[in-house]
Design a protein around this motif. Structure first.
Motif, mmCIF file in Angstrom:
data_model
loop_
_atom_site.group_PDB
_atom_site.id
_atom_site.type_symbol
_atom_site.label_atom_id
_atom_site.label_comp_id
_atom_site.label_asym_id
_atom_site.label_seq_id
_atom_site.Cartn_x
_atom_site.Cartn_y
_atom_site.Cartn_z
ATOM 1 N N SER A 156 -0.676 -1.739 -7.221
ATOM 2 C CA SER A 156 -2.086 -1.604 -7.606
ATOM 3 C C SER A 156 -2.928 -2.725 -7.003
ATOM 4 O O SER A 156 -4.148 -2.639 -6.981
ATOM 5 C CB SER A 156 -2.206 -1.641 -9.120
ATOM 6 N N ASN B 12 -1.472 0.974 -12.824
ATOM 7 C CA ASN B 12 -0.950 2.251 -12.354
ATOM 8 C C ASN B 12 -1.805 2.821 -11.228
ATOM 9 O O ASN B 12 -1.350 3.661 -10.464
ATOM 10 C CB ASN B 12 -0.863 3.243 -13.506
ATOM 11 N N ARG C 133 -3.594 3.054 -7.686
ATOM 12 C CA ARG C 133 -3.195 2.556 -6.364
ATOM 13 C C ARG C 133 -4.338 1.807 -5.709
ATOM 14 O O ARG C 133 -5.500 1.991 -6.080
ATOM 15 C CB ARG C 133 -2.766 3.732 -5.470
ATOM 16 N N ARG D 153 0.841 -1.196 0.000
ATOM 17 C CA ARG D 153 0.000 0.000 0.000
ATOM 18 C C ARG D 153 0.877 1.248 0.000
ATOM 19 O O ARG D 153 0.681 2.173 -0.768
ATOM 20 C CB ARG D 153 -0.882 -0.025 1.249
ATOM 21 N N LYS D 154 1.899 1.205 0.883
ATOM 22 C CA LYS D 154 2.768 2.358 1.071
ATOM 23 C C LYS D 154 3.551 2.678 -0.208
ATOM 24 O O LYS D 154 3.717 3.838 -0.564
ATOM 25 C CB LYS D 154 3.724 2.059 2.221
ATOM 26 N N TYR D 155 4.031 1.632 -0.901
ATOM 27 C CA TYR D 155 4.889 1.879 -2.057
ATOM 28 C C TYR D 155 4.136 1.845 -3.384
ATOM 29 O O TYR D 155 4.741 1.757 -4.439
ATOM 30 C CB TYR D 155 6.072 0.907 -2.046
ATOM 31 N N GLY D 156 2.796 1.881 -3.332
ATOM 32 C CA GLY D 156 2.013 2.132 -4.526
ATOM 33 C C GLY D 156 1.780 0.956 -5.451
ATOM 34 O O GLY D 156 1.739 1.123 -6.671
ATOM 35 N N ARG E 54 8.048 2.495 -9.528
ATOM 36 C CA ARG E 54 7.805 2.370 -8.080
ATOM 37 C C ARG E 54 8.508 1.138 -7.494
ATOM 38 O O ARG E 54 8.436 0.880 -6.306
ATOM 39 C CB ARG E 54 6.313 2.235 -7.800
#
Lengths: 106, 345
Positions: free
Chosen positions: A32, A102, A104, A27-30, A68
């Motif tokens: 999907s 892409n 999140r 979640r923190k580092y994005g 990311r």
């Protein structure tokens, strides 16, 4: 005609006790999204084939946009340096509908 | 011979059969998660049953039992840690992880002891059940504290060995310490909200406050099928323990001996506390001895994987599951009962 787009598929094999922490970092580092499978196998840290359900292994698959990826890998490396047993590898994949990967997680 | 009468309990016989299926390399495989499902049932049933009985309990004795459960849970891992260090066979972090297992308890062993006492017609108090719920957690905390101390010792040794002036190394070290302290509170939380603790304590409360008429309807579920489910559970756990026996060579004879000596120490302490301090009957003291002697193989291993990832899991799993669990089920329970009988006179 279908158009395919290159993406990176991150694979992690580890203990199920780490699941929550890893999801937090996705979640923190994005990322999907992610998919978790129950897994068993054997490696340098011994056999992991517990089917009693108390102490199992998991395999996590995450498709993450290349820009990311580095931050995500850094965070995994910090866990490995702490002594956690994580098997991490990246595979080149091609996906349909890149906008899906892409976005999140909600 | 009491040990033979224990071996002839169906539950124990199924445990032995489980080990045997591994020895003869049978293709028997239990479906995934079966043991987990059965253990949820067992904890729920024993919790409901015990809670119902404890509703009429003496509050003073109950609180005293809780206090001694904490004392045992905090003391046993430290005894284990010191013995392990004296053997010089494992590192500091391995010793911390193993001793956490020995301070915690095995519900499977406790339930087998109840089956043993029921079968022999021996009466026992219900207070050891509260102790079972309490003793899951303190040892995990002690294990974490021992590991934190061990890491500091190891880091100090390393920095002594390395040439000074490596500031970068010092920086990353302090980073790690920050992360660990943050996760220490979450591990504390995990230790006390552990699934089996919640099921056991929750079912005990429900058993204590439920209407008697409602509890009566539950008896077929809680009492009648209990021993059958225990047989099935021990059958699978024997199978799992049998698999671990194959790793015996990896841990070596000295550590294997620890897996037998440590439950003997715990059992003797437990008999003494049960008889002389808590003033229980022979049956109750046997249960306290079994609690002190048993090593966790359900709650603690995942906690240690998370909290002490540097430790080698095959040490603590082989010891608690492959050696101490079979030892207690087959030899320990009748032995501690005998010991309690001798001391009660």
């Amino acid at each position: 005609m279908n158009r395919l787009y290159p993406e990176k598929l991150l694979n992690i094999i580890t203990i199920d006790a780490l699941e929550e922490k890893l999801v937090e970092s996705f979640r923190k580092y994005g990322a999907s999204g992610y998919t978790i499978l129950r897994a068993q196998g054997e490696g340098s840290s011994g056999v992991r084939s517990d089917m009693t359900g108390f102490d199992a292994n998991i395999m996590i698959k995450v498709i993450i946009p290349p820009e990311r990826l580095t931050a995500m890998l850094d965070s995994l490396e910090r866990k490995i340096n702490k002594g956690h047993h994580l098997t991490v590898f990246i595979v080149d994949v091609e996906v349909l509908s890149p906008e899906k990967f892409n976005a999140r997680m909600r | 011979m009491p040990s033979i009468s224990n071996l002839l309990l169906p539950a124990v016989l199924f445990f032995v059969l489980g080990i045997f299926t591994r020895v003869i390399k049978s293709d028997l495989r239990f479906p995934p998660d079966l043991a987990k499902i059965l253990s949820i049932y067992l904890l729920m049933a024993i919790g409901l049953h015990g809670g119902n009985a404890l509703a009429k309990a003496d509050l003073f004795i109950a609180l005293n039992s809780v206090m001694w459960a904490f004392i045992l849970g905090f003391t046993l891992p430290i005894i284990g840690y010191l013995i392990l260090l004296a053997t010089r066979k494992v590192g500091l972090l391995d010793a911390a992880a193993i001793s956490a297992h020995y301070g915690s308890v095995s519900a499977g062993t406790f339930l087998t002891a109840i089956a043993y006492l029921d079968n022999a017609g021996i009466k026992y108090e219900d207070y050891p059940l509260i102790m079972l719920a309490i003793m899951e957690s303190p040892a995990i905390v002690v294990g974490l504290l021992l590991a934190a101390k061990a890491r500091r010792t190891i880091a100090a040794r390393k920095s002594k060995a390395a040439s000074h002036g490596d500031e970068k190394l010092a920086l990353t070290n302090s980073d790690n310490v920050d992360n660990e302290e943050a996760s220490f509170t979450s591990l504390l939380h995990d230790a006390f909200t552990n699934g089996s603790v919640v099921i056991l304590l929750g079912s005990m409360v429900i058993g204590a406050i439920s209407l008697p008429s409602g509890m009566e309807k539950l008896f077929p579920f809680v009492d009648d099928i209990f021993m059958g489910v225990l047989c099935l559970f021990l059958f699978e756990m024997g199978n799992v323990a049998g698999k671990r026996l194959g790793d015996l060579r990896q841990v070596g004879i000295v550590l294997a001996l620890f897996g037998i000596v440590m439950p003997l120490i715990g059992g003797v302490l437990g008999v003494y506390i049960g008889l002389n301090i808590l003033d229980f009957s022979v049956g109750g003291a046997t249960l306290v001895a079994v609690l002190a002697a048993s090593a966790s193989y359900i709650a603690v291993p995942p906690a240690m994987r998370l909290a002490i990832p540097e430790a080698n899991p095959s040490y603590y799993l082989t010891l608690s599951l492959g050696i101490t669990f079979p030892f207690n089920v087959i030899v320990g329970i009748p032995l501690f009962h005998k010991l309690a009988q001798l001391n009660a006179i």
